[in-house]
Write a protein that holds these residues in place. Structure first.
Motif, mmCIF file in Angstrom:
data_model
loop_
_atom_site.group_PDB
_atom_site.id
_atom_site.type_symbol
_atom_site.label_atom_id
_atom_site.label_comp_id
_atom_site.label_asym_id
_atom_site.label_seq_id
_atom_site.Cartn_x
_atom_site.Cartn_y
_atom_site.Cartn_z
ATOM 1 N N GLN A 1 0.839 -1.200 0.000
ATOM 2 C CA GLN A 1 0.000 0.000 0.000
ATOM 3 C C GLN A 1 0.874 1.250 0.000
ATOM 4 N N CYS A 2 0.523 2.206 -0.827
ATOM 5 C CA CYS A 2 1.267 3.468 -0.911
ATOM 6 C C CYS A 2 0.305 4.620 -0.651
ATOM 7 N N TRP A 3 0.835 5.687 -0.114
ATOM 8 C CA TRP A 3 0.022 6.840 0.281
ATOM 9 C C TRP A 3 0.516 8.110 -0.397
ATOM 10 N N ARG A 4 -0.377 8.798 -1.065
ATOM 11 C CA ARG A 4 -0.018 10.083 -1.677
ATOM 12 C C ARG A 4 -1.203 11.028 -1.499
ATOM 13 N N TYR A 5 -0.906 12.222 -1.008
ATOM 14 C CA TYR A 5 -2.002 13.194 -0.867
ATOM 15 C C TYR A 5 -2.284 13.766 -2.249
ATOM 16 N N GLU A 6 -3.009 13.004 -3.024
ATOM 17 C CA GLU A 6 -3.211 13.256 -4.454
ATOM 18 C C GLU A 6 -4.533 13.972 -4.702
ATOM 19 N N ARG A 7 -4.555 14.778 -5.775
ATOM 20 C CA ARG A 7 -5.841 15.320 -6.210
ATOM 21 C C ARG A 7 -6.619 14.152 -6.792
ATOM 22 N N MET A 8 -7.860 13.974 -6.301
ATOM 23 C CA MET A 8 -8.588 12.765 -6.664
ATOM 24 C C MET A 8 -9.164 12.849 -8.074
ATOM 25 N N THR A 9 -8.777 11.879 -8.898
ATOM 26 C CA THR A 9 -9.401 11.742 -10.216
ATOM 27 C C THR A 9 -9.727 10.268 -10.389
ATOM 28 N N ARG A 10 -10.287 9.932 -11.523
ATOM 29 C CA ARG A 10 -10.657 8.526 -11.739
ATOM 30 C C ARG A 10 -9.396 7.640 -11.693
ATOM 31 N N GLY A 11 -9.380 6.696 -10.783
ATOM 32 C CA GLY A 11 -8.237 5.780 -10.680
ATOM 33 C C GLY A 11 -7.073 6.335 -9.872
ATOM 34 N N ARG A 12 -7.167 7.589 -9.435
ATOM 35 C CA ARG A 12 -6.097 8.155 -8.595
ATOM 36 C C ARG A 12 -6.666 8.413 -7.211
#
Ligand code: HAM
Length: 502
Positions: free
Chosen positions: A187-198
């Motif tokens: 499992q990896c963690w990234r404070y990502e802007r949420m899009t489809r599949g991200r």
């Protein structure tokens, strides 16, 4: 064989049982249960009202962590607020149906890795923050979940697995025999802007080869990605892999005497080409010290989609062309030429890549990168270790599921147990446990009915769990050392000695 003999049945139920046991499995509606209210709504409680809550809400069971009859007050605070029952934004629960899909996917990851002779490894999800701090301005740095632990150490939830792999390889040093072929699913963690599949958390399948400087390693890694796609029903008409080499950029920058230490930074800026306006890219490149002429040539080279054209510009002598030609030639031998294409715009957003880079994409262009990787021959020395030639890839669990949905390829996975074992006689609950144990010791899965339930309920449950056999422990049979077996697909029913039950 006649249907179940009535004496073995609970007298309360005996009149209704015979027809019930003859019910075919398909005639039963799926079994559903309701989540008890007290599990989702939280009430203001005081220790004085706890006992009455226990009897009214829980059918007499303790709500404070105790079992039947426990009357001690909840150790939690007196006042309990209703919690948000959703997981934190960008993270997922895996209820059984989602877990089945996840296991299905991971089994394919594992099977492909096994077929290619890779060994599984793992690392902690929590690492030292320093492991992920690189100065090239990568997006991944800004997305780090990091904090100070109670011992004042700066730690981070890993956003990727590669730095941990490098750390472990340095730690093991000479005890490792090269080349090593490792895979991991983590499992990896990234404070990502949420899009489809991200998402803010995702699982990544990684395969890495250390100790092989030849392009044969990249070719092998791409072969494993293609093997995975094929296993899950994805074809070369659905996806492709764009391939390039960072040495292409290196050669262009070399002509303009750009210092080597700027290379990673330039790559990170270039990787943003499709995300931000080109003028902004130019401005950022200019700020690193690149001349306008160099920037123009770089952008021109990046638009090349044919290896022949690249050869015309760079000449045949360079390593970039040699590596890429070898890769495409090996692809033919592996049999995946139709899956890969040269595209100079693939640079990748991580600073440590040094050679061939590649990215999986969906041909309809609806989704973000499916997977990505490349060669990173100089990562270990950035951590103070001795460099070892290395390449690998990361393949996330989220985008591929989106693609499977798009293509109607998500498999139907349901729970399946070999047996449901029950008794209708409370006194025989121990005997039912003995039967379950015998079967489990033979490798059979058993859903043991743990409470006294009517046969109708047992059938519904068997239908929901897709049980193959219903095994009923009845008094008369048990006294003869036997049980009643009903094969649920055919309705066939017979008595059998416990010792002979397979
Ligand atoms: P990456 O391109 O950052 O590379 O991530 C690899 C893959 O992980 C992506 O192609 C995507 O499938 C998945 N992924 C990344 N971020 C997210 C996200 N926020 N949500 C869902 N999926 C995501 C690396 O991480 C490199 N360490 C890979 C590597 C291994 N290179 C060499 N060895």
């Amino acid at each position: 064989m006649p249907p179940l003999p009535s004496p073995l049945l609970n007298p309360r139920l005996s009149s209704s049982l015979k027809p019930l046991l003859l019910l075919s499995q398909s005639s039963l509606a799926p079994w559903k249960f309701q989540i008890p209210k007290q599990l989702v709504s939280v009430k203001r409680r005081t220790s004085s009202c706890l006992a009455s809550n226990q009897s009214s809400d829980n059918g007499g069971r303790s709500g404070g962590g105790g079992r039947y009859g426990a009357l001690s007050p909840s150790p939690l605070a007196d006042e309990v607020h209703r919690i948000d029952v959703n997981p934190p934004k960008g993270t997922r629960d895996f209820p059984p149906e989602d877990m089945r899909l996840r296991n299905w996917l991971f089994n394919h990851f594992r099977e492909v890795s096994r077929c290619f002779g890779f060994e599984e490894v793992d690392y902690p999800v929590l690492e030292s923050e320093a492991l992920f701090i690189r100065k090239a301005g990568e997006e991944i740095r800004d997305q780090l979940y990091c904090f100070e632990d109670q011992g004042n150490r700066r730690v981070a939830l890993r956003p990727e697995l590669t730095p941990s792999l490098a750390r472990l390889v340095i730690q093991k040093g000479k005890s490792l025999s090269l080349p090593l072929k490792w895979f991991a699913i983590g499992q990896c963690w990234r404070y990502e802007r949420m899009t489809r599949g991200r998402r803010r958390e995702h699982y990544q399948w990684n395969m890495d080869i250390l100790g092989v400087p030849e392009v044969t390693a990249e070719a092998e890694l791409i072969a494993s990605i293609v093997a995975f796609f094929k296993r899950i029903g994805i074809t070369e008409l659905d996806v492709g892999l764009k391939v390039s080499s960072r040495k292409v950029l290196q050669e262009v920058l070399g002509c303009y005497s750009v210092p080597e230490n700027l290379f990673g930074k330039v790559c990170i800026i270039i990787d943003k080409i499709e995300k931000i306006p080109v003028d902004e890219i130019k401005r950022e490149l200019n700020a690193t010290g690149l001349s306008e002429e160099a920037i123009e040539e770089l952008l021109q080279v990046l638009s090349i989609k044919s290896l022949t054209k690249l050869e015309e510009i760079l000449g045949v002598a360079g390593e970039a062309i040699a590596d890429l030609k070898q890769l495409f030639s090996l692809a033919e031998k592996f049999g995946y030429s139709d899956w890969i294409q040269f595209d100079a715009s693939v640079v990748r957003g991580l600073a440590y890549y040094t050679g061939i880079v590649f990215e999986g994409f969906d041909r309809e262009g609806k989704l973000r990168a499916i997977c990505g990787g490349g060669r990173y021959d100089r990562l270990l020395s950035t951590f103070g270790g001795d460099d070892v030639p290395a390449c690998g890839f990361g393949f996330g669990d989220a985008v591929i599921v989106e693609l499977l949905k798009e293509k109607g390829l998500v498999p139907e996975l349901s729970i399946e147990v070999n047996n449901i074992v029950c008794t209708l006689d409370c006194d025989l609950q121990g005997a039912a446990a003995t039967v379950a144990t015998k079967l489990r010791e033979k490798g059979q899965s058993v859903d043991l009915v743990l409470e006294s339930k009517p046969l109708k309920w047992v059938f519904k449950r068997a239908a929901r769990t897709n049980a193959q056999r219903l095994i009923l422990v009845g008094n008369t049979e048990w006294q003869k050392g036997m049980v009643v077996v009903k094969v649920l697909s055919s309705g066939e029913q017979y008595e059998i000695k416990l010792d002979e039950l397979e």
